[in-house]
Write an enzyme that holds these catalytic residues in place. Structure first.
Site, PDB file in Angstrom:
ATOM      1  N   TYR A 334       0.810  -1.234   0.000  1.00  9.45           N
ATOM      2  CA  TYR A 334       0.000   0.000   0.000  1.00  9.45           C
ATOM      3  C   TYR A 334       0.837   1.275   0.000  1.00  9.45           C
ATOM      4  O   TYR A 334       0.279   2.358   0.173  1.00  9.45           O
ATOM      5  CB  TYR A 334      -0.866   0.090   1.268  1.00  9.45           C
ATOM      6  CG  TYR A 334      -1.567  -1.145   1.731  1.00  9.45           C
ATOM      7  CD1 TYR A 334      -2.534  -1.762   0.940  1.00  9.45           C
ATOM      8  CD2 TYR A 334      -1.311  -1.678   3.001  1.00  9.45           C
ATOM      9  CE1 TYR A 334      -3.210  -2.885   1.409  1.00  9.45           C
ATOM     10  CE2 TYR A 334      -1.986  -2.791   3.464  1.00  9.45           C
ATOM     11  CZ  TYR A 334      -2.931  -3.388   2.661  1.00  9.45           C
ATOM     12  OH  TYR A 334      -3.599  -4.493   3.128  1.00  9.45           O
ATOM     13  N   CYS A 361      14.376 -11.379  -1.580  1.00  8.05           N
ATOM     14  CA  CYS A 361      14.980 -11.308  -2.895  1.00  8.05           C
ATOM     15  C   CYS A 361      14.015 -10.657  -3.866  1.00  8.05           C
ATOM     16  O   CYS A 361      13.419 -11.319  -4.719  1.00  8.05           O
ATOM     17  CB  CYS A 361      15.311 -12.734  -3.327  1.00  8.05           C
ATOM     18  SG  CYS A 361      16.800 -12.779  -4.245  1.00  8.05           S
TER      19      CYS A 361
HETATM   20  N1  LLP Z   1     -14.709  -5.148  10.688  1.00 10.85           N
HETATM   21  C1  LLP Z   1     -14.672  -5.533   9.406  1.00 10.85           C
HETATM   22  C2  LLP Z   1     -15.839  -6.200   8.831  1.00 10.85           C
HETATM   23  C3  LLP Z   1     -13.526  -5.315   8.630  1.00 10.85           C
HETATM   24  O1  LLP Z   1     -13.519  -5.700   7.352  1.00 10.85           O
HETATM   25  C4  LLP Z   1     -12.395  -4.691   9.216  1.00 10.85           C
HETATM   26  C5  LLP Z   1     -11.171  -4.474   8.445  1.00 10.85           C
HETATM   27  C6  LLP Z   1     -12.469  -4.303  10.561  1.00 10.85           C
HETATM   28  C7  LLP Z   1     -13.647  -4.542  11.261  1.00 10.85           C
HETATM   29  C8  LLP Z   1     -11.322  -3.649  11.285  1.00 10.85           C
HETATM   30  O2  LLP Z   1     -10.972  -2.435  10.749  1.00 10.85           O
HETATM   31  P1  LLP Z   1      -9.907  -1.477  11.490  1.00 10.85           P
HETATM   32  O3  LLP Z   1     -10.538  -0.958  12.772  1.00 10.85           O
HETATM   33  O4  LLP Z   1      -8.698  -2.271  11.773  1.00 10.85           O
HETATM   34  O5  LLP Z   1      -9.666  -0.395  10.517  1.00 10.85           O
HETATM   35  N2  LLP Z   1      -4.726  -4.889   5.694  1.00 10.85           N
HETATM   36  C9  LLP Z   1      -5.157  -3.500   5.672  1.00 10.85           C
HETATM   37  C10 LLP Z   1      -6.420  -3.294   6.473  1.00 10.85           C
HETATM   38  C11 LLP Z   1      -7.587  -4.112   5.989  1.00 10.85           C
HETATM   39  C12 LLP Z   1      -8.789  -3.946   6.840  1.00 10.85           C
HETATM   40  C13 LLP Z   1      -9.871  -4.861   6.408  1.00 10.85           C
HETATM   41  N3  LLP Z   1     -11.030  -4.879   7.254  1.00 10.85           N
HETATM   42  C14 LLP Z   1      -4.013  -2.638   6.193  1.00 10.85           C
HETATM   43  O6  LLP Z   1      -2.969  -3.181   6.510  1.00 10.85           O
HETATM   44  O7  LLP Z   1      -4.133  -1.417   6.258  1.00 10.85           O
END
Ligand code: LLP
Length: 431
Positions: A334, A361
């Site tokens: 990202y 790598c």
């Molecule tokens: N609930 C649902 C249904 C979700 O899809 C997500 C995150 C959350 C809660 C939690 O969201 P948060 O509070 O952490 O923003 N890998 C990405 C983030 C993907 C988030 C996906 N869903 C990153 O590293 O930024």
């Protein structure tokens, strides 16, 4: 920028909650994920106390465990009286092994397998948030066969999509998650759910994005969802009992990030919920949210050992560490920004235009570019801040690199909660 609990000591070393990071690196090796347990618990308490004081009885926050899933985090969440959200059989299995109470688990996912649904029904998770009609029908079949009644929610697309600094209110039909209100899918799903004798529709859920810095999109989503509650009541006579707004509150990665405090984010949401319920004369629903990043993000710091410094005159200096995209893929994926510090020294000549590179790598294996860092020398411990969310949980064994250990620190003490992988671990499933 320093995250809460971090400071430089008189010896020039970076400390996390009273623990010298250089000593942690020596004791446990690097790369090392260091988690600030006090901060995690404090964040949970702020969510639970605000929600119990400002929303209807029965309301509680669920920690989104995709941000960081391991036995110890579920134990902490249980002690802090949180619910948890899981999105796979693996997360569910881990939560159950940690003896997390099944009735406080919400099960999500846009393509839960038949076996995952069976597992969730058998262990009695609190809610299954249904994403699509195939899942709804599979679940009815599984519940009937198991002679069980299952409480469900529906994943709704409210037509609001938020990013860090802005958000859009448009038809957002084009997403793999859930049922859209505007094209009638959501109402059809409600009606079909009401025909499923073993399923009880209790909840409507939406998730509008992640790393959000503004409360307005959450307020708008609350309004859209509650208006849909009214439409459902008009068409079917059913009052939905629970509103779940998903996750999304941001964390601070660099000086330019200024996320809202938990209370600042939720106060307008609570007001919107009350106002809209008054306006439409709706019974106030139970309220749930699913914070992930805002609970564990800033609590994490990754420590690496600097292995070599490669100065390309007039261009940049590569400083390479003993981890990389295998433990933090977020820059590669990202272009995510991070604060990088030399944990071994607080003072000295600073070099600019450095690139923190990993050991995979692959030229894209960078953790951060264009950083300023105090005199990086071979053997220094380099700290990357705000790595508590979506780092370990997105880690891999690319290049057969071992996943790091994780320690929790609290009041000057540390303990291992995830062991460093070993070379033998790599062969576990090889035949
Ligand atoms: N609930 C649902 C249904 C979700 O899809 C997500 C995150 C959350 C809660 C939690 O969201 P948060 O509070 O952490 O923003 N890998 C990405 C983030 C993907 C988030 C996906 N869903 C990153 O590293 O930024």
């Amino acid at each position: 920028m320093l995250t809460p609990g971090l400071e430089f000591g008189d010896n020039g070393h970076l400390y996390v909650e009273g623990c010298d990071t250089i000593a942690l690196a020596q004791k446990y090796g690097t790369p090392l994920y260091v988690m600030n347990e006090n901060l995690i618990r404090r964040n949970c308490k702020r969510y639970t106390s605000f929600i119990s004081e400002n929303f209807n009885k029965g309301s509680f926050p669920c920690y989104a465990s995709k941000a960081l899933s391991c036995l110890e985090i579920y134990r902490i969440m249980a002690e802090e009286k949180m619910g948890v959200d899981v999105v796979s059989g693996g997360e569910l299995y881990t939560a159950l092994k940690a003896e997390f109470p099944a009735e406080r688990i919400f099960f999500h996912g846009n393509n839960k397998t038949y076996d995952e649904l069976k597992m969730a029904v058998e262990c009695g998770v609190g809610r299954i948030i249904v994403d699509n009609l195939t899942e709804l029908h599979n679940l009815q079949k599984i519940a009937t066969e198991a002679h069980k009644y299952v409480k469900i929610g529906l994943r709704i697309k409210p037509g609001i999509e938020a990013h860090t600094h802005d958000y859009i209110r448009t038809g957002q039909i084009d997403s793999k998650f859930g049922f859209s209100i505007e094209n009638g899918e959501a109402m059809q799903a409600v009606k079909e759910a009401l025909l499923c004798e073993n399923l009880e529709l209790c909840q409507l859920h939406c998730h509008i994005g992640s790393q959000i810095f503004d409360t307005q999109p959450f307020c708008d989503a609350t309004k859209v969802m509650l208006e849909f509650f009214v439409t459902i009541h008009k068409e079917t006579g059913l009052w939905i009992k629970e509103l779940n707004l998903g996750g999304g509150l941001g964390a601070s990665y660099t000086d330019t990030d200024s996320p809202l405090e938990i209370e600042e984010y939720l106060t307008p949401v609570a007001k919107t919920l009350k106002d809209v319920c008054d306006e439409f004369r709706i019974p106030e629903p139970e309220f749930h949210i699913e914070p992930g990043r805002s609970i564990v993000g800033e609590a994490g710091t990754t420590l690496y050992t600097l292995g070599n410094v490669k100065e390309i005159k007039g261009i940049r200096t590569y400083i390479s560490v003993d981890g990389g995209m295998s433990d933090n893929i977020r820059y590669a994926l990202y272009k995510a920004e991070y604060t990088v510090l030399n944990a071994s020294k607080s003072q000295g000549e600073t070099i600019d235009n450095a690139t923190l590179a990993g050991k995979c790598c692959e030229s894209g294996d960078l953790i951060q570019e264009n950083i300023s860092i105090v005199n990086p020398e071979v053997g220094d411990i380099i700290a990357v801040l705000t790595t508590g969310a979506y780092n370990y949980s997105m880690a891999s064994n690319y290049n057969r690199i071992l996943r790091p250990a994780m320690v929790m620190v609290k009041d000057g003490r540390s303990r291992v909660v995830i062991q460093r992988e070993s070379y033998e671990d790599l062969l576990n499933n090889d035949i």
